[in-house]
Design an enzyme around this catalytic site. Structure first.
Site, mmCIF file in Angstrom:
data_model
loop_
_atom_site.group_PDB
_atom_site.id
_atom_site.type_symbol
_atom_site.label_atom_id
_atom_site.label_comp_id
_atom_site.label_asym_id
_atom_site.label_seq_id
_atom_site.Cartn_x
_atom_site.Cartn_y
_atom_site.Cartn_z
ATOM 1 N N ASP A 16 0.868 -1.180 0.000
ATOM 2 C CA ASP A 16 0.000 0.000 0.000
ATOM 3 C C ASP A 16 0.905 1.231 0.000
ATOM 4 O O ASP A 16 1.638 1.469 0.962
ATOM 5 C CB ASP A 16 -0.862 -0.055 1.263
ATOM 6 C CG ASP A 16 -1.741 1.173 1.434
ATOM 7 O OD1 ASP A 16 -1.603 2.153 0.663
ATOM 8 O OD2 ASP A 16 -2.563 1.147 2.372
ATOM 9 N N ASN A 30 -6.336 12.562 -11.589
ATOM 10 C CA ASN A 30 -7.073 12.893 -12.816
ATOM 11 C C ASN A 30 -6.789 14.356 -13.169
ATOM 12 O O ASN A 30 -6.243 15.096 -12.352
ATOM 13 C CB ASN A 30 -8.571 12.624 -12.647
ATOM 14 C CG ASN A 30 -9.130 13.283 -11.409
ATOM 15 O OD1 ASN A 30 -9.021 14.496 -11.226
ATOM 16 N ND2 ASN A 30 -9.718 12.485 -10.521
ATOM 17 N N ASP A 40 -5.748 7.186 -5.751
ATOM 18 C CA ASP A 40 -6.021 8.606 -5.517
ATOM 19 C C ASP A 40 -6.865 8.785 -4.239
ATOM 20 O O ASP A 40 -6.509 9.563 -3.333
ATOM 21 C CB ASP A 40 -6.774 9.142 -6.747
ATOM 22 C CG ASP A 40 -6.769 10.652 -6.871
ATOM 23 O OD1 ASP A 40 -6.204 11.322 -5.993
ATOM 24 O OD2 ASP A 40 -7.335 11.158 -7.851
ATOM 25 N N THR A 128 -3.304 1.573 -14.686
ATOM 26 C CA THR A 128 -3.743 0.179 -14.846
ATOM 27 C C THR A 128 -4.943 -0.204 -13.982
ATOM 28 O O THR A 128 -5.334 -1.365 -13.944
ATOM 29 C CB THR A 128 -2.595 -0.820 -14.565
ATOM 30 O OG1 THR A 128 -2.192 -0.692 -13.197
ATOM 31 C CG2 THR A 128 -1.413 -0.580 -15.475
ATOM 32 N N TYR A 131 -8.316 3.390 -15.251
ATOM 33 C CA TYR A 131 -8.004 3.842 -16.616
ATOM 34 C C TYR A 131 -7.742 2.705 -17.602
ATOM 35 O O TYR A 131 -7.582 2.951 -18.800
ATOM 36 C CB TYR A 131 -6.839 4.844 -16.599
ATOM 37 C CG TYR A 131 -7.247 6.250 -16.181
ATOM 38 C CD1 TYR A 131 -8.550 6.552 -15.780
ATOM 39 C CD2 TYR A 131 -6.321 7.290 -16.183
ATOM 40 C CE1 TYR A 131 -8.914 7.835 -15.393
ATOM 41 C CE2 TYR A 131 -6.685 8.589 -15.804
ATOM 42 C CZ TYR A 131 -7.981 8.850 -15.401
ATOM 43 O OH TYR A 131 -8.346 10.122 -15.029
#
Ligand code: ADP
Length: 181
Positions: A16, A30, A40, A128, A131
């Protein structure tokens, strides 16, 4: 898995990224820098509101962060001092400039790291998740972009890829084994 590229150690680990004790972690953001799901969301949750406050300032100044570029904020409450936000391409089949844009994310993030005297930096697997970039292709492009950058620039001690799940880790491990390092 670990290799040396010039003076820099390149490491692959599974884990993580919000827990990483490095100078900066990279966020798969983004273009609006508005936060979202995936890594995010995890970074904003763990780092607290100071990160979004700086994203808001950047948005007000420059309108966001175009795909393939990167911006830097505080790390808020994270163990990492800084977050480098970069925007990967959405996978559209591979003929829409995706490889160049993805490579640009890694180059721009590392340039920003050097500029801010960051010595250790951790990347997730950009593009990956939501998106949709295929892992095998993304891994090769990501590792090559990092390798090329490190061959041309000294000053970063460690670049760590922090890969969340088994399949992503395996994809990067395969790609790194196939590279000439
Ligand atoms: P993108 O929108 O660029 O595809 P995502 O966040 O959806 O970004 O996914 C990018 C990668 O980050 C995926 O491999 C996902 O499994 C991974 N990921 C999600 N949470 C974490 C985390 N806490 N640490 C590291 N990687 C993560």
């Amino acid at each position: 898995m670990q290799v040396k590229i010039n003076q820099t150690t390149l490491t692959l680990v599974q884990g993580d990224i919000t827990k990483e004790q490095v100078d900066a972690i990279v966020n798969a953001a983004n273009e609006q820098l508005m936060g979202g799901g995936g890594v995010d969301g995890a970074i904003h949750r763990a780092g607290g509101p100071a990160i979004m406050a700086e994203c808001n300032e950047i948005r007000a100044e420059q309108g966001g962060c175009p795909t393939g570029s990167a911006v830097i904020t505080t790390g808020g409450n994270l163990p990492a001092n800084r977050v480098i936000h970069t925007v990967g391409p959405i996978w559209r089949g591979g003929n829409a400039g995706e490889p160049n844009l993805l490579a640009s994310c890694y180059r721009e993030s590392l340039s920003l790291a050097l500029k801010h005297n960051i010595k250790t930096v951790a990347f997730p697997s950009i593009s990956t998740g939501i998106y949709g970039y295929p892992i095998d292709r993304a891994a090769g492009t990501a590792l090559n972009a990092v390798k090329e950058f490190l061959e041309g620039h000294d000053g970063i001690e460690e670049v760590r890829f922090v890969l969340f799940d088994d399949a992503t880790y395996a994809g990067y491990e395969n790609a790194l084994s196939e590279m000439n390092t």
